[in-house]
Design a protein around this motif. Sequence first.
Motif, PDB file in Angstrom:
ATOM      1  N   ASN A  31      27.127  21.237  79.893  1.00 24.17           N
ATOM      2  CA  ASN A  31      26.958  21.346  81.333  1.00 24.17           C
ATOM      3  C   ASN A  31      25.887  22.372  81.699  1.00 24.17           C
ATOM      4  O   ASN A  31      25.078  22.141  82.595  1.00 24.17           O
ATOM      5  N   LEU A  32      25.880  23.504  80.979  1.00 17.39           N
ATOM      6  CA  LEU A  32      24.856  24.521  81.236  1.00 17.39           C
ATOM      7  C   LEU A  32      23.464  23.961  80.949  1.00 17.39           C
ATOM      8  O   LEU A  32      22.507  24.243  81.673  1.00 17.39           O
ATOM      9  N   THR A  33      23.377  23.176  79.889  1.00 19.10           N
ATOM     10  CA  THR A  33      22.077  22.609  79.533  1.00 19.10           C
ATOM     11  C   THR A  33      21.571  21.667  80.628  1.00 19.10           C
ATOM     12  O   THR A  33      20.402  21.716  81.002  1.00 19.10           O
ATOM     13  N   ARG A  34      22.470  20.838  81.139  1.00 20.44           N
ATOM     14  CA  ARG A  34      22.086  19.948  82.234  1.00 20.44           C
ATOM     15  C   ARG A  34      21.586  20.748  83.432  1.00 20.44           C
ATOM     16  O   ARG A  34      20.602  20.375  84.074  1.00 20.44           O
ATOM     17  N   MET A  35      22.304  21.832  83.729  1.00 18.58           N
ATOM     18  CA  MET A  35      21.928  22.642  84.890  1.00 18.58           C
ATOM     19  C   MET A  35      20.581  23.314  84.671  1.00 18.58           C
ATOM     20  O   MET A  35      19.743  23.389  85.573  1.00 18.58           O
ATOM     21  N   GLN A  36      20.419  23.800  83.457  1.00 18.92           N
ATOM     22  CA  GLN A  36      19.151  24.438  83.097  1.00 18.92           C
ATOM     23  C   GLN A  36      17.995  23.463  83.304  1.00 18.92           C
ATOM     24  O   GLN A  36      16.971  23.809  83.879  1.00 18.92           O
ATOM     25  N   ASP A  37      18.214  22.228  82.855  1.00 20.29           N
ATOM     26  CA  ASP A  37      17.165  21.209  82.973  1.00 20.29           C
ATOM     27  C   ASP A  37      16.826  20.907  84.428  1.00 20.29           C
ATOM     28  O   ASP A  37      15.697  20.540  84.746  1.00 20.29           O
ATOM     29  N   ALA A  38      17.826  21.057  85.301  1.00 25.83           N
ATOM     30  CA  ALA A  38      17.578  20.788  86.719  1.00 25.83           C
ATOM     31  C   ALA A  38      17.014  22.015  87.435  1.00 25.83           C
ATOM     32  O   ALA A  38      16.726  21.959  88.625  1.00 25.83           O
ATOM     33  N   GLY A  39      16.907  23.107  86.708  1.00 28.66           N
ATOM     34  CA  GLY A  39      16.350  24.323  87.309  1.00 28.66           C
ATOM     35  C   GLY A  39      17.337  25.123  88.140  1.00 28.66           C
ATOM     36  O   GLY A  39      16.941  25.964  88.943  1.00 28.66           O
ATOM     37  N   ILE A  40      18.615  24.872  87.941  1.00 30.45           N
ATOM     38  CA  ILE A  40      19.634  25.658  88.651  1.00 30.45           C
ATOM     39  C   ILE A  40      19.790  27.008  87.941  1.00 30.45           C
ATOM     40  O   ILE A  40      19.924  27.029  86.716  1.00 30.45           O
ATOM     41  N   PRO A  41      19.759  28.120  88.681  1.00 24.59           N
ATOM     42  CA  PRO A  41      19.942  29.412  88.022  1.00 24.59           C
ATOM     43  C   PRO A  41      21.318  29.503  87.362  1.00 24.59           C
ATOM     44  O   PRO A  41      22.342  29.433  88.045  1.00 24.59           O
ATOM     45  N   CYS A  42      21.323  29.610  86.058  1.00 20.63           N
ATOM     46  CA  CYS A  42      22.577  29.713  85.303  1.00 20.63           C
ATOM     47  C   CYS A  42      22.252  30.288  83.937  1.00 20.63           C
ATOM     48  O   CYS A  42      21.086  30.334  83.550  1.00 20.63           O
ATOM     49  N   PRO A  43      23.260  30.753  83.211  1.00 20.12           N
ATOM     50  CA  PRO A  43      22.984  31.301  81.884  1.00 20.12           C
ATOM     51  C   PRO A  43      22.349  30.246  80.973  1.00 20.12           C
ATOM     52  O   PRO A  43      22.676  29.059  81.080  1.00 20.12           O
ATOM     53  N   GLN A  44      21.485  30.708  80.098  1.00 21.41           N
ATOM     54  CA  GLN A  44      20.833  29.800  79.171  1.00 21.41           C
ATOM     55  C   GLN A  44      21.595  29.805  77.848  1.00 21.41           C
ATOM     56  O   GLN A  44      21.951  30.866  77.330  1.00 21.41           O
ATOM     57  N   VAL A  45      21.853  28.630  77.336  1.00 22.26           N
ATOM     58  CA  VAL A  45      22.623  28.542  76.091  1.00 22.26           C
ATOM     59  C   VAL A  45      21.800  29.059  74.916  1.00 22.26           C
ATOM     60  O   VAL A  45      20.638  28.683  74.752  1.00 22.26           O
ATOM     61  N   VAL A  46      22.390  29.944  74.126  1.00 24.14           N
ATOM     62  CA  VAL A  46      21.719  30.418  72.913  1.00 24.14           C
ATOM     63  C   VAL A  46      22.250  29.660  71.706  1.00 24.14           C
ATOM     64  O   VAL A  46      21.512  29.034  70.970  1.00 24.14           O
TER      65      VAL A  46
END
Length: 494
Positions: free
Chosen positions: A312-327
């Motif tokens: 879910n975080l990855t999807r959000m990251q791809d959409a440019g939503i400010p959220c933690p980036q998965v390491v």
Amino acid sequence: CPWGAPSTTSISCSLADVMSEQLAKELQLEEENAAFPEVVAAAEGPFITGENIDTSSDLMLAQMLQMEFDREYDAQLRREEKKINGDSKVSISFENYRKVHPYDSDSSEDEVDWQDTRHDPYRADKPSTTPRRGFIGKGKDITTKHDEVVCGRKNTARMENFAPEFQVGDGIGMDLKLSNQVFNALKQHAYSEERRSARLHEKKEHSTAEKAVDPKTRLLLYKMVNSGMLETITGCISTGKESVVFHAYGGNSATEDKVIPPECAIKVFKTTLNEFKNRDKYIKDDYRFKDRFSKLNPRKIIRMWAEKEMHNLTRMQDAGIPCPQVVILKKHVLVMSFIGQDQVPAPKLKDVTLSSEDMKKAYYQILNMMQQLYRECNLVHADLSEYNMLWHDGKVWLIDVSQSVEPTHPHGLEFLFRDCRNVSQFFQKGGVAEALNERELFNAVSGLNITADNEVDFQAEIEALEKMNEDHVQNHGKKLSTFSSDGDPPIYDE
Ligand code: ADP
Ligand code: MN
């Protein structure tokens, strides 16, 4: 010196003696190696080989060594057990002497399924009662509870009340008469064994339930530090019902091609089952996990939560939503970028006092993010509130998305409505005059046009839509890709 001079007896021994002693040692070693080849193998176990040995963490070294030692010890014990028992039909078990108690051992844990974990070690056994009056029968045939034969048989039968793990042999099926003395000794032992396993169980439960993590998680964390991926784990940021979050400084691991953020948050999903039971509904009905859910044991389900948060975080990251980036994701441990600075996490929206200007800005940002989340990520947060939004760098960051679902999840729209209610109420109370009410917000996010002007009817319409989608899944074996409430033919997934 009042005690007299010590007589200095110099040990005289020739070079030849020393040599032969050494030779003897070598020979013995060779012999031992031949007899117990596994010992050597065990000593080169998975942890203490290779160059990735970093001695910087004494605690980890100690734990790894202890783990190895325990395993070796148990391996030796098993060999002795085998040697003593040989082919004999009657065997002696050394299990109680094992360092790694069966309740702690790795393999047995990974194999538990739902059924097995339901065993409740705290359940009190129903006491078997001897008749109150202390005798049975009439007249001459009276037997009292002290009758040796009756009592012996009763004692044998009562062995069945011992905990199921307790091995009582096959005496129960025979006409075996246990004397009170023997029975009481057995009972004592059975109870102390039961308490021991309950204690072990409890210890394990608590180690994860409290802020500390269990030994296996700790090892996982230490390994991350050891590999150079993380520099140091500084401490705990949050202990929630379902997870513990730590702060860490990122390392500069050469092997990973990814750049590790300077500061990381480590979310450890709790491996205790209880808190997760009531979250079933999020994952059970999520078609993405449908096939997998039923076959999994609790440990794997918890890993799935972590996996879900990562996706879910990855999807959000791809959409440019400010959220933690998965390491990285390792089992039930998710490492992501840290929102905050110098070990200080960004405040939750509920804890920060914003100027009315910032408050308005935050509101429009969230409205925008909710729409993006719904349309671009095809997700509903499902736990959106001022508790899961952080204020950092002059904007709002979304976190905590392990429970997020797709809108066509059987309860997806209900979750969305709840999110909208939280957001509306927070900003209306916070004095944002422009804030839409929960129903307007719901329509604005979902693009639906539910016209009901009161909450009850609105919710009824939402549920009707969900039901329509479920029926469609039942009939066509596939879901709607989007909802539509204005009579248009629904759009289907290809
Ligand atoms: P929970 O399910 O326990 O609520 P969260 O993901 O909300 O788990 O994390 C709990 C708390 O940890 C958050 O409220 C926040 O304060 C902190 N936290 C979580 N992730 C991060 C992060 N990436 N950066 C900074 N703080 C975080
Ligand atoms: Mn949270």
